[in-house]
Design a protein around this motif. Structure first.
Motif, PDB file in Angstrom:
ATOM      1  N   GLN A 389       0.848  -1.190   0.000  1.00 35.41           N
ATOM      2  CA  GLN A 389       0.000   0.000   0.000  1.00 35.41           C
ATOM      3  C   GLN A 389       0.884   1.241   0.000  1.00 35.41           C
ATOM      4  OE1 GLN A 389      -3.600  -0.481   2.798  1.00 35.41           O
ATOM      5  NE2 GLN A 389      -2.079  -1.847   3.715  1.00 35.41           N
ATOM      6  N   HIS A 393      -5.960   2.969   1.999  1.00 37.90           N
ATOM      7  CA  HIS A 393      -7.336   2.800   1.537  1.00 37.90           C
ATOM      8  C   HIS A 393      -7.976   1.684   2.346  1.00 37.90           C
ATOM      9  CE1 HIS A 393      -7.434   5.329  -2.118  1.00 37.90           C
ATOM     10  NE2 HIS A 393      -6.170   4.973  -2.274  1.00 37.90           N
ATOM     11  N   ASP A 394      -9.258   1.837   2.651  1.00 37.46           N
ATOM     12  CA  ASP A 394      -9.993   0.757   3.295  1.00 37.46           C
ATOM     13  C   ASP A 394     -10.384  -0.273   2.239  1.00 37.46           C
ATOM     14  OD1 ASP A 394      -9.901   1.896   5.824  1.00 37.46           O
ATOM     15  OD2 ASP A 394     -11.710   3.114   5.448  1.00 37.46           O
ATOM     16  N   VAL A 395     -10.309  -1.539   2.612  1.00 34.75           N
ATOM     17  CA  VAL A 395     -10.729  -2.624   1.720  1.00 34.75           C
ATOM     18  C   VAL A 395     -11.877  -3.351   2.409  1.00 34.75           C
ATOM     19  CG1 VAL A 395     -10.030  -4.721   0.520  1.00 34.75           C
ATOM     20  CG2 VAL A 395      -8.383  -2.866   0.833  1.00 34.75           C
ATOM     21  N   GLU A 399     -14.720  -6.828  -1.102  1.00 27.88           N
ATOM     22  CA  GLU A 399     -13.530  -6.692  -1.928  1.00 27.88           C
ATOM     23  C   GLU A 399     -12.502  -7.767  -1.596  1.00 27.88           C
ATOM     24  OE1 GLU A 399     -13.991  -1.838  -2.397  1.00 27.88           O
ATOM     25  OE2 GLU A 399     -12.627  -2.690  -0.909  1.00 27.88           O
ATOM     26  N   ILE A 400     -12.364  -8.089  -0.321  1.00 27.81           N
ATOM     27  CA  ILE A 400     -11.467  -9.178   0.090  1.00 27.81           C
ATOM     28  C   ILE A 400     -11.959 -10.500  -0.474  1.00 27.81           C
ATOM     29  CG2 ILE A 400     -10.662 -10.521   2.073  1.00 27.81           C
ATOM     30  CD1 ILE A 400     -10.565  -7.907   3.653  1.00 27.81           C
ATOM     31  N   LEU A 435     -11.084  -2.190  -7.519  1.00 27.69           N
ATOM     32  CA  LEU A 435      -9.862  -2.945  -7.256  1.00 27.69           C
ATOM     33  C   LEU A 435      -8.868  -2.828  -8.409  1.00 27.69           C
ATOM     34  CD1 LEU A 435     -11.184  -6.173  -5.495  1.00 27.69           C
ATOM     35  CD2 LEU A 435     -10.152  -4.145  -4.472  1.00 27.69           C
TER      36      LEU A 435
END
Length: 460
Positions: A389, A393-395, A399-400, A435
């Motif tokens: 990173q 950013h938040d994931v 998305e994971i 993504l």
């Protein structure tokens, strides 16, 4: 490696890369039927990754070792062949009877330094030859890429496409050398510096050496191109990708040689004066390559160089200078660790470091507050993606989940994601686009196969 039959082994006088042939063959023979990665061999033999890879490629040409691809991995493992064991046995532990062309001999083959009055002519002729070799390489890779487009493997397409773009970039750099001057141009207002005849001669001699090394390196990798073409023709996808990565690595050596060739100025040499005197008299020892290609750096210096390169990329990203023209690459806020590893090797082909060293450096930069650090996404089957990173950013959980699906798939489409998750087309498309923009997923679109996404990991 050639030695006189009555001459005792003396590795001290041998080039660094030649010393490793004995170590690697004996190590693989002592661990027969066990597969080892390049990193594992390097660790066990205390040789650099680049040295191990070069030796393995050379031994592979002579059928003394072979690569094995396990599962869906494209990073090969290696073992000694029956012929390699026989050669080892006949040589009684790699002794006096092993005679084959080494990488050093191939790189130095046919290099002759002419009389001083012919140096200018030979400089032009060798540049012409180097450009011709690159043109041939471009044509061959273009043909291979055409065949790859029918295979429907976006990672192989991307790797081979990058190689082709890189060759075009190197052609331009070589073309610029035709306007290379053998004299220094003084800055405005500065008194022109005078150089001795010896300094001017040594400058030409050193340039001629690099021109010749560039040509021989191009010829040396022709076997890899032939193997790649054959594997693509027989639809051996994993082997093809492994060979494409080898080719990319060998082209980095050409890049490094061209970079060093560009840097040569009168009075500012890469080789020592004594080396240049010997070279002028056509006394060319193999260990001269240790001063050009196999240059060891301490762990501290290596870590600093890698770290500075990462921070340079971060600085460009902050300035919105995201497109790296020389690499045809666009920087993103997230970069998969393996992809960053490849990018830095392309950016700094003179560096000889491992992906473990990069990971260590990333963790140090994170601890110092320069970057958020690294995120690892792992699925139930222990497939994983390590992502650097550069910006925070938040994931989300979805998305994971999408990345975990990507880890199991060689490639996938929007329809595949909808089918596997039950998400709406709008939600799935939004996640894919996010993504991709962040740099976690890779996107490919072709006339034959439509839109596809994929991830690049060390495992694939």
């Amino acid at each position: 490696m050639s030695r006189e039959s009555n001459q005792p082994s003396n590795t001290k006088d041998m080039p660094i890369s030649l010393q490793g042939i004995e170590k690697i063959l004996i190590f693989l023979n002592n661990n027969d039927k066990i597969l080892f990665s390049i990193r594992e061999i390097g660790y066990k033999t205390k040789l650099s990754t680049r040295t191990v890879k070069n030796i393995l490629l050379q031994l592979e040409k002579f059928n003394q070792v072979e690569r094995v691809i396990e599962g869906n991995n494209v990073i090969p493992k290696w073992q000694i062949t029956k012929f390699g064991k026989r050669v080892l046995k006949e040589a009684k532990g790699v002794g006096n009877n092993i005679t084959f062309s080494t990488r050093e001999e191939e790189l130095l083959k046919g290099i002759v330094i002419p009389q001083e009055k012919f140096l200018d002519n030979d400089l032009k002729k060798t540049l012409d030859r180097a450009l011709s070799e690159l043109n041939t390489m471009q044509v061959e890779i273009s043909k291979i890429l055409g065949s790859i487009l029918n295979i429907n493997n976006p990672i192989l397409e991307e790797t081979t496409g990058f190689i082709l773009k890189r060759i075009k970039f190197l052609k331009q750099k070589l073309t610029n050398l035709f306007d290379d001057r053998t004299s220094q141009i003084s800055k405005v207002g500065e008194k022109s510096k005078k150089f001795s005849k010896e300094e001017i001669k040594f400058n030409k001699v050193e340039k001629l050496l690099f021109n010749s090394l560039i040509i021989n390196q191009m010829k040396r990798i022709s076997d890899i191109i032939i193997d790649l073409s054959n594997n693509v023709e027989h639809l051996e996808v994993n082997n093809s990708l492994s060979l494409a990565n080898d080719l990319r690595d060998e082209i980095r050596i050409i890049s490094d040689l061209i970079n060093q060739r560009e840097s040569l100025k009168i009075g500012l040499n890469i080789l020592l004066k004594e080396d240049l005197k010997q070279l002028s008299n056509n006394k060319i020892a193999p260990d001269i390559l240790d001063k050009i290609i196999e240059i060891p750096l301490s762990e501290d210096i290596l870590g600093r160089e890698v770290g500075e390169t990462v921070l340079t990329l971060l600085n460009r990203l902050n300035k919105n200078e995201t497109v790296l023209i020389d690499h045809n690459y666009e920087l993103t806020d997230f970069i998969p660790l393996f992809k960053l590893f490849q990018l830095i090797l392309d950016e700094k082909p003179n560096l000889n470091f491992t992906i473990d060293k990069l990971e260590e450096t990333i963790n140090e930069l994170s601890e110092q507050g320069y970057i958020p650090g690294m995120k690892t996404i792992r699925d139930a089957e222990n497939n994983y993606l390590k992502v650097v990173q550069l910006k925070p950013h938040d994931v989300s959980q979805d998305e994971i989940e999408l990345v975990k699906i990507a880890l199991k798939q060689e490639k996938f489409t929007l329809a595949d994601i909808i089918k596997l998750t039950g998400w709406s087309p709008e939600h799935a498309s939004e996640l894919l686009n996010k993504l991709t923009k962040l740099g976690i997923l890779n996107y490919s679109r072709s006339f034959l196969h439509g839109e596809r996404w994929f991830v690049i990991t060390e495992q694939k």
